[in-house]
Scaffold this motif. Structure first.
Motif, mmCIF file in Angstrom:
data_model
loop_
_atom_site.group_PDB
_atom_site.id
_atom_site.type_symbol
_atom_site.label_atom_id
_atom_site.label_comp_id
_atom_site.label_asym_id
_atom_site.label_seq_id
_atom_site.Cartn_x
_atom_site.Cartn_y
_atom_site.Cartn_z
ATOM 1 N N LEU A 158 -59.239 -5.080 15.052
ATOM 2 C CA LEU A 158 -58.900 -3.768 14.497
ATOM 3 C C LEU A 158 -60.149 -2.931 14.240
ATOM 4 C CD1 LEU A 158 -56.021 -4.751 12.047
ATOM 5 C CD2 LEU A 158 -55.819 -3.417 14.152
ATOM 6 N N GLU A 159 -61.206 -3.588 13.790
ATOM 7 C CA GLU A 159 -62.452 -2.862 13.518
ATOM 8 C C GLU A 159 -63.099 -2.330 14.794
ATOM 9 O OE1 GLU A 159 -64.827 -5.685 11.474
ATOM 10 O OE2 GLU A 159 -63.628 -5.627 9.629
ATOM 11 N N ARG A 160 -62.805 -2.964 15.932
ATOM 12 C CA ARG A 160 -63.433 -2.564 17.194
ATOM 13 C C ARG A 160 -62.584 -1.561 17.980
ATOM 14 N NH1 ARG A 160 -66.388 -4.809 14.585
ATOM 15 N NH2 ARG A 160 -68.229 -6.044 15.131
ATOM 16 N N GLN A 161 -61.465 -1.150 17.426
ATOM 17 C CA GLN A 161 -60.623 -0.185 18.125
ATOM 18 C C GLN A 161 -61.254 1.200 18.086
ATOM 19 O OE1 GLN A 161 -56.753 0.456 16.394
ATOM 20 N NE2 GLN A 161 -55.874 1.271 18.292
ATOM 21 N N ASP A 162 -61.298 1.850 19.222
ATOM 22 C CA ASP A 162 -61.812 3.215 19.278
ATOM 23 C C ASP A 162 -60.838 4.154 18.563
ATOM 24 O OD1 ASP A 162 -63.910 4.998 20.972
ATOM 25 O OD2 ASP A 162 -61.956 6.020 20.882
ATOM 26 N N PRO A 163 -61.332 5.217 17.920
ATOM 27 C CA PRO A 163 -60.428 6.162 17.247
ATOM 28 C C PRO A 163 -59.354 6.733 18.163
ATOM 29 C CG PRO A 163 -62.687 6.562 16.575
ATOM 30 C CD PRO A 163 -62.751 5.537 17.661
ATOM 31 N N ASP A 164 -59.636 6.797 19.462
ATOM 32 C CA ASP A 164 -58.630 7.302 20.399
ATOM 33 C C ASP A 164 -57.525 6.285 20.677
ATOM 34 O OD1 ASP A 164 -59.827 9.755 20.654
ATOM 35 O OD2 ASP A 164 -60.983 9.222 22.438
ATOM 36 N N GLY A 165 -57.764 5.023 20.283
ATOM 37 C CA GLY A 165 -56.706 4.027 20.422
ATOM 38 C C GLY A 165 -56.996 2.871 21.345
ATOM 39 N N PHE A 166 -58.014 2.978 22.200
ATOM 40 C CA PHE A 166 -58.270 1.907 23.166
ATOM 41 C C PHE A 166 -59.293 0.918 22.641
ATOM 42 C CE2 PHE A 166 -61.280 5.318 24.201
ATOM 43 C CZ PHE A 166 -62.472 4.621 24.272
ATOM 44 N N TRP A 167 -59.464 -0.171 23.391
ATOM 45 C CA TRP A 167 -60.485 -1.174 23.103
ATOM 46 C C TRP A 167 -61.410 -1.316 24.298
ATOM 47 C CZ3 TRP A 167 -55.798 -1.753 20.685
ATOM 48 C CH2 TRP A 167 -55.818 -2.119 19.322
ATOM 49 N N GLY A 168 -62.621 -1.777 24.026
ATOM 50 C CA GLY A 168 -63.550 -2.079 25.111
ATOM 51 C C GLY A 168 -63.958 -0.850 25.894
ATOM 52 N N TYR A 169 -63.859 -0.977 27.212
ATOM 53 C CA TYR A 169 -64.292 0.111 28.102
ATOM 54 C C TYR A 169 -63.108 0.935 28.582
ATOM 55 C CZ TYR A 169 -68.592 -2.572 28.042
ATOM 56 O OH TYR A 169 -69.723 -3.236 27.628
ATOM 57 N N ALA A 170 -62.219 1.253 27.669
ATOM 58 C CA ALA A 170 -61.059 2.086 27.977
ATOM 59 C C ALA A 170 -60.241 1.518 29.130
ATOM 60 C CB ALA A 170 -61.503 3.524 28.284
ATOM 61 N N SER A 171 -60.055 0.201 29.116
ATOM 62 C CA SER A 171 -59.251 -0.462 30.140
ATOM 63 C C SER A 171 -57.804 -0.544 29.686
ATOM 64 C CB SER A 171 -59.797 -1.869 30.401
ATOM 65 O OG SER A 171 -58.834 -2.680 31.038
ATOM 66 N N PRO A 172 -56.850 -0.041 30.472
ATOM 67 C CA PRO A 172 -55.441 -0.146 30.075
ATOM 68 C C PRO A 172 -54.992 -1.595 29.897
ATOM 69 C CG PRO A 172 -55.684 1.465 31.826
ATOM 70 C CD PRO A 172 -57.012 0.780 31.694
ATOM 71 N N GLY A 173 -55.381 -2.467 30.846
ATOM 72 C CA GLY A 173 -54.985 -3.862 30.736
ATOM 73 C C GLY A 173 -55.592 -4.534 29.520
ATOM 74 N N GLY A 174 -56.883 -4.295 29.280
ATOM 75 C CA GLY A 174 -57.559 -4.880 28.127
ATOM 76 C C GLY A 174 -56.983 -4.378 26.818
ATOM 77 N N THR A 175 -56.692 -3.082 26.760
ATOM 78 C CA THR A 175 -56.104 -2.509 25.545
ATOM 79 C C THR A 175 -54.704 -3.066 25.303
ATOM 80 O OG1 THR A 175 -57.402 -0.472 25.679
ATOM 81 C CG2 THR A 175 -55.297 -0.349 24.498
ATOM 82 N N ALA A 176 -53.921 -3.200 26.376
ATOM 83 C CA ALA A 176 -52.576 -3.771 26.240
ATOM 84 C C ALA A 176 -52.641 -5.210 25.728
ATOM 85 C CB ALA A 176 -51.854 -3.713 27.584
#
Length: 372
Positions: free
Chosen positions: A57-75
């Motif tokens: 949760l702490e590593r979530q970007d304010p826009d909502g994604f994680w990591g390098y804005a990967s849809p699969g990684g965020t999902a």
């Protein structure tokens, strides 16, 4: 050669002591096994789960994604959080699914693998109601042909599609078609551990295929986990294999051993390798495992076992000193007997017999010590 002979002799001398030390460890292990219990993995039973979830949760970007804005990684991160915390209306997850939906093009993400994971994430969060992106994505999945060539070429993508179909309530007959198509690919020798594990996991979890029908694919995964060393490079293989075996429930001992490996490799901040993607996979594998074996012992009983083991080791150290002392004593006795025999030939046989009796008694004592 002389050096090798010396090492061999040293090994033979050390063998009794090593064997006794093994006995001490075996006794301690037996006592701990008696106190072993199976505990369900939850945030309450294992704070390391909470630490990992909070790190995500702490590593979530304010826009909502994680990591390098990967849809699969965020999902994947959404799935991990939702599985462990099935609380509706979590603001972080709503933000994440909103971002995820914004990355779709006509209901599809980068690959069928990403699409399937995204569909599962949106559905589990509860963002599917009146969600056009979700409806379009699910429609695409329902229109896919399991006999298409891409399923053979990338069967792990098909495995995630099957899991998504099951999670979102697709018909059994359609899922059976996917099961048949995936079973036709699973025995190919060139499949890597991660790919094979994802197929096994999907077939058992979503395709209703019993484990005994997949034993030829499950056994290689079990063998891999027994010999693999956990590292950044092998982590996905091990996480996926662990998921598959956890669902199969055919190798619980291997699953429990690898749960320990997973936790040992967790970083102090709660992550695995400081990577949201790998941390999400670790959490998903732990969630599938569901339970863990632990030694449950009150502190006084634990301290008692430690003191007992310490006492056993102390006895070994004392015994080693006795062996050395006894060896010196035996040597001195033999020399003494020879000296008596040579220098005092007139000494009566009674005295010599007495000395020999002392020697034999000393030998018997040492022999008994070594046997015990």
């Amino acid at each position: 050669m002389a050096e090798d002979a010396g090492k061999a002799a040293e090994g033979r001398r050390a063998a009794p002591l090593v064997n006794r030390f093994d006995d001490v460890l075996s006794s301690l292990r037996l006592e701990l096994n008696r106190r072993q219990q199976t505990v369900r993995l939850t945030e309450r039973s294992d704070p390391r789960i909470t630490q990992a979830l909070e790190w995500l949760l702490e590593r979530q970007d304010p826009d909502g994604f994680w990591g390098y804005a990967s849809p699969g990684g965020t999902a994947l991160c959404i799935l991990a959080l939702r599985c462990w915390r099935p609380t509706p209306d979590a603001a972080e997850l709503i933000t994440a699914t909103d971002w995820l939906c914004g990355q779709a093009t006509d209901g599809l993400w980068e690959t069928y693998w990403d699409t399937a994971i995204a569909v599962r994430a949106i559905y589990l969060v509860g963002s599917d109601a009146n969600n056009k992106v979700f409806r379009d994505a699910k429609k695409h999945l329902l229109e896919l042909d399991p006999e298409d060539s891409w399923v053979t070429e990338r069967p792990h993508h098909g495995a995630q599609v099957l899991t998504a179909l099951a999670d979102t309530g697709a018909g059994v007959s359609y899922r059976n078609q996917w099961s048949d198509a995936l079973r036709a690919t699973i025995d190919r020798e060139e499949l890597g551990t991660s790919v094979r594990a994802q197929i096994v996991h999907a077939l058992m979890r979503s395709g209703n295929v019993p484990a005994d029908q997949l034993s030829g694919s499950i056994e290689p995964l079990a063998h891999y986990l027994t010999r693999a060393t956990l590292s950044n490079a092998t982590f996905l293989d091990q996480a996926h294999a662990l998921q598959a075996l956890a669902v199969a429930k055919t190798h619980d001992n291997i699953v429990f051993e690898n749960l320990d490996k997973i936790f040992v490799d967790q970083r102090r901040n709660g992550s695995w390798y400081h990577d949201p993607y790998l941390t999400a996979w670790a959490l998903l594998a732990l969630y599938e495992a569901d339970t863990v074996t632990r030694v449950v012992m009150e502190l006084p009983a634990f301290n008692k076992q430690i003191e007992r083991a310490r006492g056993d080791v102390t006895k070994l150290a004392r015994l080693e000193r006795i062996n050395v002392t006894a060896a010196v004593a035996l040597g001195a006795t033999v020399v003494g007997l020879l000296w008596v025999a040579v220098s005092f030939s007139a000494v009566t046989s009674l005295v010599i017999t007495g000395l020999f009796t002392i020697f034999w008694a000393s030998y018997a004592v040492v022999k008994r010590l070594l046997r015990n």
